[in-house]
Every structure is written in C-alpha cells, then in structure tokens.
Design an enzyme around this catalytic site. Structure first.
Site, short mmCIF file in Angstrom:
data_model
loop_
_atom_site.label_atom_id
_atom_site.label_comp_id
_atom_site.label_asym_id
_atom_site.label_seq_id
_atom_site.Cartn_x
_atom_site.Cartn_y
_atom_site.Cartn_z
N ALA A 174 -5.92 11.74 21.13
CA ALA A 174 -5.63 11.81 22.61
C ALA A 174 -6.12 13.22 23.06
O ALA A 174 -5.31 14.07 23.60
CB ALA A 174 -4.03 11.59 22.86
N ASP B 11 0.87 -1.16 0.08
CA ASP B 11 0.17 0.10 0.09
C ASP B 11 0.80 1.48 -0.15
O ASP B 11 0.42 2.23 -0.52
CB ASP B 11 -0.84 -0.01 1.35
CG ASP B 11 -2.08 -0.98 1.05
OD1 ASP B 11 -2.34 -1.31 -0.15
OD2 ASP B 11 -2.74 -1.22 2.05
N GLY B 12 1.92 1.02 0.73
CA GLY B 12 3.24 2.27 0.52
C GLY B 12 3.35 2.70 -0.75
O GLY B 12 3.48 3.90 -1.10
N LYS C 251 -9.01 4.39 11.63
CA LYS C 251 -9.31 3.22 12.46
C LYS C 251 -8.86 3.00 13.89
O LYS C 251 -9.43 2.67 14.92
CB LYS C 251 -9.43 2.20 11.53
CG LYS C 251 -10.02 0.76 12.05
CD LYS C 251 -9.91 -0.38 11.07
CE LYS C 251 -10.53 -1.56 12.06
NZ LYS C 251 -9.53 -1.92 13.08
N SER C 252 -7.47 3.17 13.70
CA SER C 252 -6.63 2.99 15.14
C SER C 252 -7.10 4.02 16.04
O SER C 252 -6.96 3.61 17.42
CB SER C 252 -5.19 3.23 14.76
OG SER C 252 -4.92 4.26 14.40
N THR D 154 -9.74 3.12 7.11
CA THR D 154 -9.17 1.76 7.49
C THR D 154 -7.71 1.84 8.04
O THR D 154 -7.25 1.05 8.57
CB THR D 154 -9.31 0.80 6.71
OG1 THR D 154 -8.67 1.04 5.50
CG2 THR D 154 -10.64 0.58 6.15
#
Length: 285
Positions: free
Chosen positions: A188, A49-50, A168-169, A164
């Site tokens: 955060a 993907d990179g 997502k994370s 995604t």
C-alpha cells in the site's frame, strides 16, 4: 542403507498418528530415529506449510546438510509431497534413497537495531516490515545505491519459494526457485504529486541486495517485523540488509513435485478438461 531421520510434527492427532506410524516403519526397516549427538540425514515435517516453516527454523543448524521432506496434513501443503496414507512407502523410499536432492535459495537477513544490537537470520519464505500505526517511511537502497524513499504500510522481500505467499497477494511475480533471486514488493505505497515510489515489484540477483533504512520518529518507533511465520513487535530497526543467502534448503528428490504443478494445484485447481490432470503421476516429476 541406514538413515538418521529427525521427525517433527504439529500437535494434531492426525499428525501425531502419522509420526508414530512412520517411526514404526523406519525402525522395522532398520532406520535410525534422530539422536541429538548425530546430525540428521533427513528431516521430516508432518503438518501444513506452517509446520514446515517451524521445522526449518527449529533445526536451522542442519539446513545446509540435511534433506527435508513434508507430509501434508494441513490446508494447503505447498511444500509437502507426501500424504499420510503413504507412510510405509515413504519409509522405504527414505531408506533406499541415494542422497539426491533439489535445493532452493534462502533469504539472508541482517538486522541492526537502534540500540546497537545486530543479528542475522535466514528465511525460507519472506521478510516483511510494517508500521504499527500511521505511515511507514523508509529509504530503499539497492547494492549500496539509494533508489527511493518509500511511504506506505510496509515492505515485503521474498524468496522464489516465498513468492507464492504474501508477495503474490501484493501483486508480486511468482518466481521459479531455480532462480537465485529475491523480490521486493511494496505494501500500500503512497503515490501522488508529492510522494513517489516505483510501485512495482523489484527482482534482483544473487550479487545484489536490498537495504531498508526506516525513519524512526519519536511518536512512531515500533514496527511489526515478520520472518516467515514468526512476528516481532518490539524491534526498533535502524537498518536491515536482505540478500540471497549462501545457505540453501535441500528437499529429498524422490517424488518431488514440479514447482509449476504445485502452483497450479494451489491457486488454479484441477481442471477436468486438462488431460494432464487426469493422470496424477504427471504431477510427481
């Protein structure tokens, strides 16, 4: 039918070998390998993907006219539909294709620096901004209306295909790419009796936009800015506007994997008890 094909590969031996084999098959079948004075019909990315993100940015001038194809040799391959052993089949499919494609929305990024510099850029996945040290403070506007003052580590704004990834994370929603929308997630955030922000992901449609106005302090000017797989630490931003771009990325339709099957393969895996998983053809729709 002859096609003008541009091929971009990472430096891995496996990827380079696939590139050579693809070039050979295309030439033998009458295809054209890209010439600089001719716009490509198809852009092939070989790697993970990179690599596809690098391909997207390297050839961004062709993004709204060429079709992209990914050949997977990386770890995840969320954007890749083809494997290295399918090179001959891919070459034939390219030459026989009728131009059908599926398009996904992109993120338009307009950045103003404190020195007066202004520039635009597109992202396939996301834009993020984070404090290098300490707390980042930024006003957030939605369609020119003040919404909140954010305090925390940073902010991420993602496209549906980028939903995604980092989004997502951070607890953001996974959005189907047929939706012309972008999503903001906080990194955060500080929420207490004194400081308060929404804390939840925000999704807005094409006709709205986010505007971030980071507070610049004398002891904390620099921030880390990321646009897809590119990172900058020397940008002192006064304002950034993020919206759904007019341009779209187009992927070749033949053998294009359904979005939710991509998500399942990437994050849930294959369940032997699932009857659909027993037939790999079910994931090639």
């Amino acid at each position: 039918m002859s096609k003008n094909v541009l091929i971009f590969s990472n430096d891995k031996p496996e990827s380079q070998d696939i590139k050579m084999r693809l070039v050979k098959h295309l030439k033998n079948a009458g295809g054209l390998i890209h010439e600089k004075d001719i716009a490509p019909d198809i852009i092939v990315s070989i790697g993970g993907d990179g690599t596809l993100l690098s391909t997207f940015h390297k050839y961004i001038e062709f993004v709204d006219r060429a079709r992209f194809i990914g050949i997977h040799t990386g770890h995840l391959g969320f954007y890749a539909d083809w494997q290295g052993y399918e090179v001959q089949e891919l070459a034939q499919a390219i030459l026989e294709s009728d131009g059908e494609s599926i398009s996904y929305p992109l993120l338009n990024i307009e950045i103003d620096l404190i020195d007066g510099t202004h520039y635009n850029q597109l992202a396939l996945n996301e834009f993020s901004i984070r404090a290098i040290s300490g707390t980042m403070v930024s006003e957030i506007y939605i369609k020119d209306h003040f919404f909140e003052t954010f305090r925390g580590d940073g902010i991420c704004v993602a496209t549906p295909t980028g939903s995604t990834g980092l989004n997502k994370s951070l607890g953001g929603a996974v959005i189907h790419p047929r939706l012309d929308a972008i999503q903001l997630t906080e990194i955060a955030s500080i929420n207490n009796r004194v400081f308060r922000s929404l804390g939840s992901p925000m999704i807005i449609p094409r006709d709205e936009w986010f505007e971030l106005r980071p507070h610049v302090h004398s002891d904390h000017k620099e921030m880390i800015v990321s646009i897809d797989n590119m990172t900058y630490s020397d940008k002192i931003i006064s304002c950034v506007k993020l919206s759904v771009a007019q341009e779209r990325i187009h992927f070749a339709r033949f053998k294009h994997t359904h979005f939710w099957d991509r998500v399942k393969h990437s994050f849930i895996g294959i369940n032997d008890n699932d009857s659909m998983d027993k037939n790999p053809n079910n994931y090639l729709k």
